[in-house]
Structure formats: structure tokens, C-alpha cells
Scaffold this active site. Structure first.
Site, PDB file in Angstrom:
ATOM      1  N   GLU A   1      14.569 -24.638  14.614  1.00  0.00           N
ATOM      2  CA  GLU A   1      14.171 -25.322  13.377  1.00  0.00           C
ATOM      3  C   GLU A   1      13.038 -26.315  13.628  1.00  0.00           C
ATOM      4  O   GLU A   1      12.142 -26.456  12.799  1.00  0.00           O
ATOM      5  CB  GLU A   1      15.372 -26.038  12.744  1.00  0.00           C
ATOM      6  CG  GLU A   1      16.382 -25.093  12.125  1.00  0.00           C
ATOM      7  CD  GLU A   1      15.805 -24.260  10.985  1.00  0.00           C
ATOM      8  OE1 GLU A   1      14.802 -24.659  10.386  1.00  0.00           O
ATOM      9  OE2 GLU A   1      16.358 -23.176  10.713  1.00  0.00           O
TER      10      GLU A   1
ATOM     11  N   TYR B   1      16.384 -32.249   6.407  1.00  0.00           N
ATOM     12  CA  TYR B   1      16.357 -30.782   6.419  1.00  0.00           C
ATOM     13  C   TYR B   1      16.964 -30.223   7.717  1.00  0.00           C
ATOM     14  O   TYR B   1      17.835 -29.351   7.687  1.00  0.00           O
ATOM     15  CB  TYR B   1      14.910 -30.267   6.259  1.00  0.00           C
ATOM     16  CG  TYR B   1      14.838 -28.819   6.648  1.00  0.00           C
ATOM     17  CD1 TYR B   1      15.345 -27.847   5.807  1.00  0.00           C
ATOM     18  CD2 TYR B   1      14.353 -28.430   7.901  1.00  0.00           C
ATOM     19  CE1 TYR B   1      15.365 -26.512   6.178  1.00  0.00           C
ATOM     20  CE2 TYR B   1      14.368 -27.107   8.281  1.00  0.00           C
ATOM     21  CZ  TYR B   1      14.871 -26.160   7.415  1.00  0.00           C
ATOM     22  OH  TYR B   1      14.910 -24.854   7.793  1.00  0.00           O
TER      23      TYR B   1
ATOM     24  N   ASP C   1      14.070 -27.043   2.562  1.00  0.00           N
ATOM     25  CA  ASP C   1      12.697 -27.106   3.081  1.00  0.00           C
ATOM     26  C   ASP C   1      11.741 -26.563   2.015  1.00  0.00           C
ATOM     27  O   ASP C   1      12.146 -26.291   0.880  1.00  0.00           O
ATOM     28  CB  ASP C   1      12.589 -26.324   4.401  1.00  0.00           C
ATOM     29  CG  ASP C   1      12.715 -24.827   4.191  1.00  0.00           C
ATOM     30  OD1 ASP C   1      13.135 -24.407   3.083  1.00  0.00           O
ATOM     31  OD2 ASP C   1      12.387 -24.066   5.121  1.00  0.00           O
TER      32      ASP C   1
END
Ligand code: SF4
Length: 344
Positions: free
Chosen positions: A39, A122, A140
């Protein structure tokens, strides 16, 4: 009520994801560490570009302990070309906190995840839902696009209330046991169907029946973005100082843009051949030749470097610089991609 309408998308979205999910390396074994690294890498970077970086990173640094202990130059080398290098520095800082306070395992609660360097709402939501299968939204840019179109929500993306409102609407939708799939399904549909550039593929969207923007014929109107300020143009003159097969590099200052990274020496503005000669003389360097070389441009978030360059032959290396061999440039020193055009 908006919330009720979004309930309708859950089951079709999960079926669609089961049948259409792309095979990606971080999906096969979604440990907290794997989800975290992927991520962070995926912020600002395309999936296709991330895959090879992710695999190389994990083969060198397979767990939190190895990341906490990594040498800074190796870390930068593993990140070379991905940009936004503070992401890598924060990974190491957070790995040290996780080693010291969480026995080397990332926590599962969003509150604790948010306390780690480089982890925002996020990423915390992504780790909690994808790695720990908890009902925590991860909103996101992809998810914002899908949801603002579904809801025809014209709140500007610059308004922090938008993410808060979308997260609040998503949270009660999470199906127990399928939180991991639901978060990824939302991300996936935003990446491959309700796409960022160009027209969305509404004709093959599993949630088109519930989409207000599709019904209104205006998906491109969402999300609503504030007009961007034009980037500042910064002219520079890059110096490729060669001594035999070695190239001069130097470390950038510890603060500001690309701080602490290696770079090719450069002068501010567009320097003439004479100005380059005077600059080198001021460093006690005498050049055998100064020849104009390629021009290049590099775009950062808020500014652009427009670069001219000179290739300069030196017979005696100056201790003002580090003189790197081609092999060292490949394996040891990380130069930001802003300089790629000159090295190629
Ligand atoms: Fe996006 Fe079109 Fe699907 Fe609406 S119908 S969510 S605009 S792809």
C-alpha cells in the site's frame, strides 16, 4: 437514504471481484507486512510499476525486523525510481516502532496504526481490513471516484468532510468475514472499470444499476476537484563530470526536495559553458573538455526541473565529490529518477 442505496452494491461487487480480481503478488499472502509495504508503494505509483519493486524489496527485506535494521543506502537503492523517498524513510521508522512496541507485528487497530510514521487513515484502513479482515474502510482516490459517481456526490475532493462522509457510509456495509474482499473490490473496480483517465466502462460495471452519475449520463463530472495551481518551473544545469569511467555524484542536503539522496552535481539556472568553467575553477577542478549534453525535464508534485547539461572530462578526481563506477551506480548509490535521462 444514501446508505440504503449503497447496500445494494455489496453483493454484486463481491461476486464481480471474485470472478475478476487481478492476480497481484501482495494478494496471494496478505500478511500485515505485505499489505503495508504494497500500500505504501502503491501511493502515487501504478500497479504495473510497483510489482517488480515489491518483489525485490521483499526478497531483501522479508519482514519487519529486516526492515528495521536495513542500511539507509540499501533502503534508498531498493526505492530508487519510485519517488517520494520519505515513504521509504517512514517505513523504516515505523518498523523500528513496531519492533520496539509491538513485538515485530503490526497492530490491527486503526488508532494504533495511525500512530506509526507514514501511516494515514487510508493505509490504516487498508491494513486493518485487508490483512486483519476488520470492517474498516480504506478510502483512496479510486474509492472516492467510484463512490462520488455512485452517489452523484459533488463535495470537492479537497474537503476533508468527503472522506469522512464516504467512510461513514461504507463502514456499516462491511460483510463479516468478507471485509478483506470488500475493500479490495472497491479498489479494484476503481482501478479497472470506473477508471481515472478516460471514460469509465459503465457497460461492464456490476453496480451500474445503482449509479446515479451513470443514470444522469455525467460520470466524468465526479469527483469534483479544485483547480490545480500551475507548477513552478526551476531551470538547472546538470554537470556530468567524468573521470575515466567514474562519474561524480554528491549527497543532497538533509532537508528539502530529495533530501539526503545522491545526485549529479548541478548549478541553479541555465549556465553557459564559461559559467560552468568558472564554477569548476572555484572548486579547484580543471576540465579537459566541457561539451553540451542532453536536456531533460522532471515533474515533481509542485515544481518542474527543466535541465540543461554538460558532459565534462576530468583527468584528476576532486575530493569534492564521490566518484562512482558504473557498477556502483547500479548496485550501491540510489539516484532519483530525475537524473535518469543523463545516466541512460
Ligand atoms: Fe463508475 Fe460507470 Fe460503474 Fe457508475 S456505472 S460506478 S460511473 S463505471
Amino acid at each position: 437514504m444514501e446508505e440504503n442505496r449503497l447496500y445494494e452494491i455489496v453483493t454484486p461487487l463481491l461476486y464481480w471481484y471474485q470472478a475478476n480480481a487481478r492476480v497481484l503478488p501482495w494478494r496471494s499472502d496478505p500478511t500485515p507486512y505485505h499489505v503495508w509495504i504494497s500500500e505504501i508503494m502503491l501511493q502515487q505509483t501504478r500497479v504495473e510499476a510497483v510489482i517488480s519493486y515489491y518483489e525485490r524489496f521483499l526478497s531483501c527485506l522479508p519482514d519487519v525486523a529486516s526492515l528495521a535494521a536495513v542500511d539507509d543506502d540499501l533502503l534508498m537503492k531498493l526505492w530508487e525510481g519510485l519517488g517520494y523517498y520519505s515513504r521509504a524513510r517512514n517505513l523504516k521508522k515505523a518498523a523500528n516502532v513496531v519492533t520496539a512496541h509491538y513485538d515485530g507485528v503490526l497492530p490491527s487497530s486503526v488508532g494504533e496504526l495511525l500512530s506509526l510514521p507514514g501511516i494515514g487513515p487510508y493505509t490504516a484502513g487498508a491494513i486493518a481490513s485487508i490483512a486483519y479482515n476488520l470492517p474498516e474502510p480504506a478510502v483512496d482516490g479510486n474509492v472516492i471516484r467510484v463512490l462520488t459517481r455512485l452517489l452523484a456526490d459533488s463535495t470537492p475532493t479537497s474537503d476533508p468532510a468527503l472522506v469522512r462522509s464516504l467512510s461513514a457510509q461504507l463502514r456499516p456495509l462491511y460483510p463479516p468475514e468478507q471485509c478483506r474482499a470488500f475493500t479490495q473490490a472497491l479498489m479494484e473496480i476503481g482501478a479497472v472499470v470506473c477508471i481515472p483517465n478516460g471514460a469509465p466502462h459503465c457497460d461492464r460495471c456490476p453496480v451500474a444499476f445503482a449509479c446515479r452519475a451513470f443514470a444522469n449520463g455525467n460520470p466524468a463530472s465526479y469527483p469534483v476537484k479544485a483547480a490545480k495551481k500551475p507548477r513552478k518551473i526551476v531551470p538547472r544545469t546538470v554537470l556530468l563530470l567524468r573521470c575515466g569511467d567514474r562519474l561524480a555524484i554528491r549527497r543532497r542536503e538533509e532537508k528539502g526536495l530529495l533530501h539526503g539522496l545522491w545526485e549529479l552535481p548541478a548549478m541553479e539556472g541555465y549556465a553557459s559553458e564559461d559559467a560552468v568553467g568558472s564554477y569548476l575553477a572555484s572548486l579547484g577542478i580543471s576540465a579537459a573538455s566541457v561539451v553540451p549534453f542532453v536536456e531533460a525535464k522532471h515533474v515533481f508534485t509542485h515544481l518542474e526541473w527543466h535541465m540543461h547539461s554538460f558532459e565534462i572530462a576530468i583527468s584528476t578526481p576532486s575530493d569534492r565529490f564521490v566518484w562512482a563506477s558504473p557498477a556502483e551506480l547500479r548496485t550501491l548509490y540510489a539516484l532519483p529518477s530525475a537524473f535518469r535521462a543523463f545516466l541512460e
